[in-house]
Design an enzyme around this catalytic site. Structure first.
Site, PDB file in Angstrom:
ATOM      1  N   ASP A  38       0.736  -1.311   0.052  1.00  0.00           N
ATOM      2  CA  ASP A  38       0.085   0.094   0.014  1.00  0.00           C
ATOM      3  C   ASP A  38       0.860   1.214   0.118  1.00  0.00           C
ATOM      4  O   ASP A  38       1.776   1.390   0.753  1.00  0.00           O
ATOM      5  CB  ASP A  38      -0.846   0.070   1.338  1.00  0.00           C
ATOM      6  N   TRP A  62       6.067  -9.956   1.238  1.00  0.00           N
ATOM      7  CA  TRP A  62       5.706  -9.641   2.380  1.00  0.00           C
ATOM      8  C   TRP A  62       6.231 -10.020   3.764  1.00  0.00           C
ATOM      9  O   TRP A  62       6.584 -11.215   3.743  1.00  0.00           O
ATOM     10  CB  TRP A  62       4.384  -9.726   2.660  1.00  0.00           C
ATOM     11  N   ASP A 167      -5.359   1.165   9.601  1.00  0.00           N
ATOM     12  CA  ASP A 167      -5.099   1.830   8.343  1.00  0.00           C
ATOM     13  C   ASP A 167      -5.725   3.465   8.536  1.00  0.00           C
ATOM     14  O   ASP A 167      -6.384   3.835   7.898  1.00  0.00           O
ATOM     15  CB  ASP A 167      -5.690   1.453   7.005  1.00  0.00           C
TER      16      ASP A 167
END
Ligand code: FRU
Length: 493
Positions: A38, A62, A167
């Site tokens: 992101d 990741w 987030d």
């Protein structure tokens, strides 16, 4: 600085040197090395745009999340800065997850993010606990706030789950700071929560902005929330979607909800649509530019398609081209930022070209281009049944964009792009029928294709990892179609 951050900075500086220029796109930001997901902290600070990203420098997969960092004057040409944060405290040791950034009243750069730590639950299972944290800096170096986390599970409203709470997107309004945070409820439904603060450090729960009510996926990740063209707009990226016709696809999706406020300031939904109808687009974040434009950048990748990759590339994941967004007729419109024109090289234009069967046009080729094709029937009646643009073509590998003017469906297809994985390679999008007329604007930047349909009415994005020398472009019609092409080569300045 912690030894973890120091190590990451030292590693990325060395590794970057080893990545050849031709292994990266020209303009789409890739991680300095390793893995990127992101966009985070898209903001304007000290005369430059700052873009951070979810980052694992050590491998192209990741891992415990750091924040990578880059700056730009136009969001097109980026310069790397040292990694901004590493997962180096008790409250974020399992990752510095996504978040946002803003300038404080006293001129500091405030990063707002999710800290993740691991904890054993009552059944003995290891669970991730997510809290909201802040860090303050000067645009290069950031210090995590001593009293982190600033928002914990203690301030969650009833029914909110403590394991998925992440987030934060921060903004300032009427002298206060606000943030919107994604949450999964105990009964597994997505919802977005609003918090308020006087100084950006002490936060209190404000209200529930919206609940998914089990409609679009489960957890809602990476929200953004702003007013635009007289509407209130909410962007979020739902996980675990079920498909809905050609509007939403399975897996991780993007959702734009256009609405307005009622008299009490509550968000009322008017229209729900996908943000991007292609394969690779997720977790977009927006910024308001100094001249009043709302610009959006997304992760041009999807969790479900990370298997399509180049093993010889020391990076994985790229950002989309920045897009100016507007609301027209209660729909989201997206166009590449106008600054793209500053990167135009050779201009090639062909008018009124009759296509029947397959045709190449001289000088229409390349892997870094901005090409607009205007297509129409040759007469009053529909004179073609199918139209196709083949690109990144070397005779063996190629990708296509096709249009069916009867069904009004545009399809992108990377099946023959060189992928050796059984992963999503095609996606279709329903478009407005205009009697065989359609405009297809294609932005290619080496390893990606972003398609803007009918002047931004819909966008479709996908990564392609075809050999960079595959530059061929051709057009094909079943029947007869008339087209105008305007193409600019894109060049680094
Ligand atoms: C979205 C996301 C976020 C999270 C981050 C972790 O892609 O899952 O919700 O903060 O990635 O890297």
């Amino acid at each position: 600085m912690s030894s973890k951050l120091d190590k990451a900075r030292e590693y990325e500086a060395r590794k970057e040197e080893m990545i050849k220029e031709e292994q990266r796109p020209l303009f789409h930001l890739t991680p300095r090395c390793g893995w990127m997901n992101d966009p985070n902290g898209l903001s304007f600070y000290n005369g430059e745009y700052h873009l951070f990203y979810q980052y694992y420098p050590y491998e192209t997969v990741w891992g415990p999340m750091h924040w990578g960092h880059a700056v730009s004057r136009d969001m097109i040409t980026w310069k790397y800065l040292p990694a901004a944060m590493a997962p180096d405290t008790e409250y974020d040791g399992a990752g510095c997850f996504s978040g946002s950034a803003i300038e404080t009243e006293d001129g500091k750069h405030l990063l707002v993010y999710t800290g993740v730590r691991k904890e054993q639950d009552e059944n003995g299972d290891i669970r991730e606990i997510q809290t909201q944290c802040v860090a303050v800096g000067d645009g290069v170096n950031y210090e995590k706030y001593a009293a982190n986390p600033v928002i914990t599970e203690d301030s969650l409203p009833e029914g909110a789950g403590r394991y998925d709470f992440r987030d934060p997107k921060v903004w300032k309004e009427n002298g206060k700071y606000y943030m919107i945070v994604g949450n999964k409820t105990v009964d597994k439904d997505g919802q977005l929560l609003q918090y308020v603060s006087d100084d950006g450090f002490k936060w209190a729960y404000d209200k529930l902005v919206i609940k998914n009510n089990h409609r679009f996926g489960v957890m809602w990740e990476c929200p953004d929330y702003f007013s635009l063209d007289g509407k209130q707009v909410l962007l979020t990226s739902p996980q675990d979607m079920l498909p809905e016709e050609l509007e939403f696809h399975n897996g991780n999706g993007t959702l734009c909800i256009i609405g307005s406020f009622d008299a009490e300031g509550n968000f009322c939904e008017e229209n729900c649509q996908a943000v991007d109808y292609g394969i690779d687009y997720y977790a977009p974040q927006t910024i308001l530019t100094g001249d009043g434009r709302r610009v959006m950048i997304g992760w041009m990748q999807n969790w479900d398609t990370c298997g399509i990759r180049r093993d010889d590339f020391p990076w994985f994941g790229q950002m989309s081209f920045p897009r100016e967004i507007t609301i027209e007729n209660n729909r989201l419109i997206q166009r590449p930022v106008r600054e793209i024109e500053n990167y135009y090289g050779k201009r090639i234009s062909r008018q009124n070209v009759l296509i029947s069967d397959t045709a190449t046009l001289s000088s229409i080729e390349g892997r870094s281009i901005d090409m607009t094709v205007r297509l129409r029937s040759t007469g009053e009646d529909l004179s073609y049944r199918k139209f196709e643009i083949r690109f990144a073509d070397n005779g063996k590998a190629y990708s296509t964009i096709s249009y069916d003017p009867i069904e009004n469906i545009v399809k992108i297809d990377r099946k023959h792009s060189g992928s050796r994985r059984a992963i999503v390679h095609q996606r279709r999008c329903k478009v407005a029928g205009k009697g065989g007329e359609i405009t297809l604007r294609l932005v290619l930047d080496r390893f990606s294709c972003e398609l803007f349909i009918n002047d931004g009415e819909q966008a479709m994005s996908m990564g392609i990892f075809t050999d960079i020398k595959a530059e061929g472009i051709s057009f094909k019609a079943t029947g007869e179609a008339m087209l105008d092409v305007l193409m600019f080569e894109l060049e680094k300045k």
